[in-house]
Design a protein around this motif. Structure first.
Motif, PDB file in Angstrom:
ATOM      1  N   MET A  65       0.929  -1.066   0.049  1.00  0.00           N
ATOM      2  CA  MET A  65      -0.055  -0.082   0.120  1.00  0.00           C
ATOM      3  C   MET A  65       0.842   1.265   0.115  1.00  0.00           C
ATOM      4  N   LYS A  66       1.051   1.826  -0.991  1.00  0.00           N
ATOM      5  CA  LYS A  66       1.903   2.894  -1.240  1.00  0.00           C
ATOM      6  C   LYS A  66       1.652   4.349  -0.746  1.00  0.00           C
ATOM      7  N   VAL A  67       0.349   4.440  -0.416  1.00  0.00           N
ATOM      8  CA  VAL A  67      -0.154   5.903   0.064  1.00  0.00           C
ATOM      9  C   VAL A  67      -0.492   5.760   1.580  1.00  0.00           C
ATOM     10  N   SER A  68      -1.415   4.997   1.847  1.00  0.00           N
ATOM     11  CA  SER A  68      -2.299   5.120   3.054  1.00  0.00           C
ATOM     12  C   SER A  68      -2.113   3.799   3.945  1.00  0.00           C
ATOM     13  N   ALA A  69      -0.930   3.256   3.936  1.00  0.00           N
ATOM     14  CA  ALA A  69      -0.771   2.294   4.807  1.00  0.00           C
ATOM     15  C   ALA A  69      -0.667   2.706   6.265  1.00  0.00           C
ATOM     16  N   ASP A  70      -0.188   3.872   6.848  1.00  0.00           N
ATOM     17  CA  ASP A  70      -0.570   4.267   8.169  1.00  0.00           C
ATOM     18  C   ASP A  70      -1.851   4.152   8.555  1.00  0.00           C
ATOM     19  N   TRP A  71      -2.823   4.646   7.706  1.00  0.00           N
ATOM     20  CA  TRP A  71      -4.282   4.411   8.050  1.00  0.00           C
ATOM     21  C   TRP A  71      -4.838   2.704   8.233  1.00  0.00           C
ATOM     22  N   ASP A  72      -4.315   1.978   7.375  1.00  0.00           N
ATOM     23  CA  ASP A  72      -4.540   0.757   7.309  1.00  0.00           C
ATOM     24  C   ASP A  72      -3.654   0.144   8.529  1.00  0.00           C
ATOM     25  N   HIS A  73      -2.816   0.332   8.781  1.00  0.00           N
ATOM     26  CA  HIS A  73      -2.105   0.088  10.292  1.00  0.00           C
ATOM     27  C   HIS A  73      -3.205   0.286  11.208  1.00  0.00           C
ATOM     28  N   LEU A  74      -3.549   1.426  11.514  1.00  0.00           N
ATOM     29  CA  LEU A  74      -4.266   2.081  12.282  1.00  0.00           C
ATOM     30  C   LEU A  74      -5.578   1.079  12.691  1.00  0.00           C
ATOM     31  N   LEU A  75      -6.306   0.985  11.585  1.00  0.00           N
ATOM     32  CA  LEU A  75      -7.665   0.233  11.676  1.00  0.00           C
ATOM     33  C   LEU A  75      -7.262  -1.266  12.012  1.00  0.00           C
ATOM     34  N   LYS A  76      -6.418  -1.913  11.442  1.00  0.00           N
ATOM     35  CA  LYS A  76      -5.917  -3.336  11.915  1.00  0.00           C
ATOM     36  C   LYS A  76      -5.538  -3.300  13.213  1.00  0.00           C
ATOM     37  N   CYS A  77      -4.950  -2.503  13.776  1.00  0.00           N
ATOM     38  CA  CYS A  77      -4.468  -2.605  15.220  1.00  0.00           C
ATOM     39  C   CYS A  77      -5.815  -2.517  15.957  1.00  0.00           C
ATOM     40  N   ILE A  78      -6.908  -1.546  15.711  1.00  0.00           N
ATOM     41  CA  ILE A  78      -8.086  -1.620  16.396  1.00  0.00           C
ATOM     42  C   ILE A  78      -8.786  -2.737  16.230  1.00  0.00           C
ATOM     43  N   SER A  79      -9.033  -3.464  15.069  1.00  0.00           N
ATOM     44  CA  SER A  79      -9.558  -4.384  14.896  1.00  0.00           C
ATOM     45  C   SER A  79      -8.961  -5.805  15.517  1.00  0.00           C
ATOM     46  N   LEU A  80      -7.873  -5.762  15.918  1.00  0.00           N
ATOM     47  CA  LEU A  80      -7.288  -6.804  16.916  1.00  0.00           C
ATOM     48  C   LEU A  80      -7.206  -6.532  18.432  1.00  0.00           C
ATOM     49  N   GLY A  81      -7.964  -5.608  18.574  1.00  0.00           N
ATOM     50  CA  GLY A  81      -8.183  -5.102  20.101  1.00  0.00           C
ATOM     51  C   GLY A  81      -7.138  -4.262  20.807  1.00  0.00           C
ATOM     52  N   PHE A  82      -6.355  -3.621  20.128  1.00  0.00           N
ATOM     53  CA  PHE A  82      -5.298  -2.697  20.745  1.00  0.00           C
ATOM     54  C   PHE A  82      -6.004  -1.430  20.976  1.00  0.00           C
TER      55      PHE A  82
END
Length: 250
Positions: A186-203
């Motif tokens: 993901m060349k542009v928005s991997a920071d948002w992707d990372h945020l949402l993934k962390c939330i989805s995993l319970g962080f």
């Protein structure tokens, strides 16, 4: 005489660079004048051919410079994480700078008051392309995740992207960044992707009611590649919401 064990330093500041000798100076100066110094300033450089690293270390001599080829900014950020020793990691890119001399002190206090959080998110100042100055106050990334999951984002009056956090206002526990890497595809928005993934995993993420931590000038890679940016955002949202609803919203 008993030797006291000092607490480990708290924050690693990370900057990824490639031929940005002018931009790096303002970043370096803002780090050098902080009321408390970061544990380390990590410069993850993609083999610059100009004076980027020399100018940075001339202003902040103890910066730790790592130079190797990478596959883009998120690959460089992943590499930098592997070189960090601080408990928390904060990304301040070349051309970005701290909003005040005590920004790191404010962040350190926020960390102490939110020991149960894995991600802390603060306001930032944005300098728009036209020169306008905007205060970016983040909304709840947890609420945004749930709005995707339950489909309520599709019925919101405001655009779903309104008040999304900026990476210049995000500080993350090192252990989390070590275990969950940025998606380099993901060349542009991997920071948002990372945020949402962390939330989805319970962080746990916490939005801070504090003074803006940094300034950043808009107009970087995502602005220059707006089509790719929106494609990445659609891809991210579609991981948690119905694809057809995502397309209608964006």
């Amino acid at each position: 005489m008993k030797i006291m064990n000092l607490a480990p330093p708290l924050i690693s500041v990370v900057t990824t660079t490639l031929n940005c000798q002018s931009d790096i100076e303002i970043t370096a100066a803002s780090i050098a004048c902080q009321s408390i110094q970061p544990y380390e300033w990590i410069i993850q450089d993609a083999c610059s051919t100009d004076q980027t690293t020399a100018r940075a270390t001339n202003i902040f001599p103890v910066a730790k410079v790592y130079s190797e080829n990478d596959r883009g900014i998120y690959d460089a950020m992943n590499k930098a994480v592997n070189n960090c020793k601080g408990d928390w990691i904060y990304f301040l890119q070349a051309g970005d700078f701290f909003a005040s001399f005590n920004s790191l002190e404010i962040l350190s206090s926020a960390i102490a008051c939110n020991s149960d959080a894995h991600i802390l998110i603060s306001p930032v100042w944005e300098v728009a392309i036209n020169g306008d100055i905007n205060l970016r106050v983040p909304g709840s990334i947890t609420d945004k995740y749930h709005s995707l999951k339950d489909g309520s984002f599709a019925h919101s009056q405001n655009h779903w992207l309104t008040d999304m956090p900026c990476h210049q206002g995000i500080i993350v526990k090192r252990e989390l960044l070590e275990s969950i890497k940025f998606d380099t595809n993901m060349k542009v928005s991997a920071d948002w992707d990372h945020l949402l993934k962390c939330i989805s995993l319970g962080f746990k993420a916490k939005e801070l009611n504090i003074s803006p931590i940094s300034w950043y000038p808009n107009g970087g890679y995502s602005h220059e590649n707006s089509d790719l940016w929106i494609m990445n955002v659609i891809e991210i949202c579609s991981k948690y919401a119905d694809y057809s609803k995502v397309l209608q919203h964006f």
